[in-house]
Design an enzyme around this catalytic site. Sequence first.
Site, mmCIF file in Angstrom:
data_model
loop_
_atom_site.group_PDB
_atom_site.id
_atom_site.type_symbol
_atom_site.label_atom_id
_atom_site.label_comp_id
_atom_site.label_asym_id
_atom_site.label_seq_id
_atom_site.Cartn_x
_atom_site.Cartn_y
_atom_site.Cartn_z
ATOM 1 N N THR A 53 0.797 -1.231 0.000
ATOM 2 C CA THR A 53 0.000 0.000 0.000
ATOM 3 C C THR A 53 0.829 1.280 0.000
ATOM 4 O O THR A 53 0.270 2.366 -0.101
ATOM 5 C CB THR A 53 -0.928 0.038 1.233
ATOM 6 O OG1 THR A 53 -0.110 -0.063 2.403
ATOM 7 C CG2 THR A 53 -1.935 -1.077 1.203
ATOM 8 N N ASP A 62 -24.556 -3.551 4.392
ATOM 9 C CA ASP A 62 -23.729 -3.558 3.185
ATOM 10 C C ASP A 62 -24.642 -3.161 2.031
ATOM 11 O O ASP A 62 -25.219 -4.026 1.367
ATOM 12 C CB ASP A 62 -23.116 -4.953 2.967
ATOM 13 C CG ASP A 62 -22.073 -4.948 1.853
ATOM 14 O OD1 ASP A 62 -22.310 -4.277 0.828
ATOM 15 O OD2 ASP A 62 -21.027 -5.603 2.014
ATOM 16 N N ARG A 79 -9.979 1.256 6.679
ATOM 17 C CA ARG A 79 -9.075 2.344 6.343
ATOM 18 C C ARG A 79 -9.420 3.524 7.249
ATOM 19 O O ARG A 79 -10.593 3.769 7.550
ATOM 20 C CB ARG A 79 -9.236 2.780 4.873
ATOM 21 C CG ARG A 79 -8.594 1.827 3.872
ATOM 22 C CD ARG A 79 -7.073 1.787 3.994
ATOM 23 N NE ARG A 79 -6.437 0.907 3.037
ATOM 24 C CZ ARG A 79 -6.086 -0.366 3.259
ATOM 25 N NH1 ARG A 79 -6.328 -0.917 4.437
ATOM 26 N NH2 ARG A 79 -5.485 -1.079 2.335
ATOM 27 N N ASP A 81 -7.344 0.278 14.450
ATOM 28 C CA ASP A 81 -6.114 -0.232 13.841
ATOM 29 C C ASP A 81 -5.652 0.698 12.728
ATOM 30 O O ASP A 81 -4.478 0.712 12.377
ATOM 31 C CB ASP A 81 -6.353 -1.636 13.269
ATOM 32 C CG ASP A 81 -5.119 -2.175 12.549
ATOM 33 O OD1 ASP A 81 -4.061 -2.291 13.201
ATOM 34 O OD2 ASP A 81 -5.207 -2.458 11.348
ATOM 35 N N GLU A 98 -2.235 8.495 8.555
ATOM 36 C CA GLU A 98 -1.106 7.635 8.962
ATOM 37 C C GLU A 98 0.158 8.094 8.238
ATOM 38 O O GLU A 98 0.083 8.451 7.062
ATOM 39 C CB GLU A 98 -1.396 6.175 8.561
ATOM 40 C CG GLU A 98 -2.509 5.530 9.338
ATOM 41 C CD GLU A 98 -2.857 4.141 8.803
ATOM 42 O OE1 GLU A 98 -2.088 3.588 7.990
ATOM 43 O OE2 GLU A 98 -3.905 3.611 9.202
ATOM 44 N N HIS A 133 -2.059 -0.380 12.173
ATOM 45 C CA HIS A 133 -2.470 -0.861 10.839
ATOM 46 C C HIS A 133 -1.839 -2.226 10.557
ATOM 47 O O HIS A 133 -1.165 -2.413 9.533
ATOM 48 C CB HIS A 133 -2.122 0.155 9.749
ATOM 49 C CG HIS A 133 -2.803 -0.119 8.438
ATOM 50 N ND1 HIS A 133 -3.045 0.851 7.496
ATOM 51 C CD2 HIS A 133 -3.291 -1.270 7.893
ATOM 52 C CE1 HIS A 133 -3.634 0.314 6.446
ATOM 53 N NE2 HIS A 133 -3.803 -0.989 6.669
ATOM 54 N N TYR A 190 -2.068 -8.498 9.409
ATOM 55 C CA TYR A 190 -0.694 -8.988 9.322
ATOM 56 C C TYR A 190 -0.552 -10.400 9.903
ATOM 57 O O TYR A 190 0.065 -10.610 10.952
ATOM 58 C CB TYR A 190 0.241 -8.040 10.069
ATOM 59 C CG TYR A 190 0.726 -6.857 9.262
ATOM 60 C CD1 TYR A 190 -0.003 -6.369 8.187
ATOM 61 C CD2 TYR A 190 1.908 -6.198 9.590
ATOM 62 C CE1 TYR A 190 0.433 -5.277 7.465
ATOM 63 C CE2 TYR A 190 2.360 -5.106 8.880
ATOM 64 C CZ TYR A 190 1.613 -4.650 7.808
ATOM 65 O OH TYR A 190 2.054 -3.562 7.097
HETATM 66 O O1 LIG Z 1 -5.058 -3.798 2.429
HETATM 67 C C1 LIG Z 1 -4.518 -4.644 3.130
HETATM 68 O O2 LIG Z 1 -4.259 -5.777 2.710
HETATM 69 C C2 LIG Z 1 -4.146 -4.324 4.539
HETATM 70 O O3 LIG Z 1 -4.672 -3.146 5.005
HETATM 71 C C3 LIG Z 1 -2.677 -4.392 4.715
HETATM 72 O O4 LIG Z 1 -2.451 -4.912 5.966
HETATM 73 C C4 LIG Z 1 -1.948 -3.091 4.584
HETATM 74 O O5 LIG Z 1 -1.093 -3.108 3.560
HETATM 75 P P1 LIG Z 1 0.508 -3.244 3.666
HETATM 76 O O6 LIG Z 1 0.933 -2.871 5.036
HETATM 77 O O7 LIG Z 1 0.806 -4.675 3.359
HETATM 78 O O8 LIG Z 1 1.021 -2.313 2.635
#
Ligand SMILES: O=C(O)[C@H](O)[C@H](O)COP(=O)(O)O
Length: 331
Positions: free
Chosen positions: A45, A146, A203, A222, A227, A244, A248
């Site tokens: 990202t 949704d 997000r 999170d 950010e 964030h 993970y």
């Molecule tokens: O979009 C996603 O897959 C997650 O928010 C992801 O944990 C964030 O992306 P990254 O830190 O791998 O760039």
Amino acid sequence: MKIIADSAIPFLKGVLEPFAEVRYLPGKAISAADVRDADALLTRTRTRCDAALLAGSRVRLVATATIGFDHIDTAWCAAHGITVTTAAGCNARGVLQWVAAALVHLSRTQGWQPAERTLGVVGVGHVGSLVKTYAEAWGFRVLCCDPPREERERCGFLPLEEVARQADILTFHTPLDDTTRRMAGEELFRRMKPGAVVMNSSRGEVVDGAALLRSGLEWALDVWEHEPDLNPELLGKALLATPHIAGYSEQGKANATAMSVAALAHCFGLPLEGWYPPEAAPSVPRPIAWQELCDTIGGVYDIGAESRRLKEHPGDFESLRDRYAYRREYF
Ligand SMILES: O=C(O)[C@H](O)[C@H](O)COP(=O)(O)O
């Protein structure tokens, strides 16, 4: 063939080299000059994939090894013949685990049992569907919102305002786009029960942080607006604050890399269809009872400790993410 890849995509090194020249760069540092003569870009990202980066380049595929894709200008890519692929659903179980850890933490610190709580799930895609299924099994009353799915499937989901009105805990699992940006703001918060908890692992921009601070609600976040520069008051008053990392998990990252490799294989005819990181432990999806969850989650993921660390060292937001020991999915 030339590929530019974010150097933080795990399990990738060595996989593509037999078929292409591969250059690994930190996501934030990838520039227009780097991608000009590349055929494909594998991102996370941190790389903004738009006209400024891609115009005039040879890139035909942007594959993001993430579930979210708000860092990609998909309309511009479509208009310029660039295929965009995402790792849809890759880390849904990782996020489920974050939600589970947060719910266990809240139940302990606030002194309630799932049967006494209504959980509102906003966004019922890969992540929200899992959260719904597990939370119902744990005994929560679950209400879902949704609008696009409701429009298509008439599945009995409720309007956002109604879910917010009834929820003791409202958890967001929407992509970020023009319809979801700041969807949780002053007006929505006014409808919620005093002391209800807003959880966000989608997000940061989905939730208006300033409005949350004025709301009289509680929150466990999170993801954050702006950010890695977190609002200190929003951080300080959070019941839980993590950097964030909800998605993970080791398996989530392995899935994401495998999906990106599959996209590349498909687009360029590489003999890598079905490839999966051999060193990644497989996912073990299974039901888990609330009591077992309460007894075991702390041994796998101490969300309270993680939250304290971020509150003590907010400036480490990015390094906490970069050095993260990916969690093991165990349900
Ligand atoms: O979009 C996603 O897959 C997650 O928010 C992801 O944990 C964030 O992306 P990254 O830190 O791998 O760039």
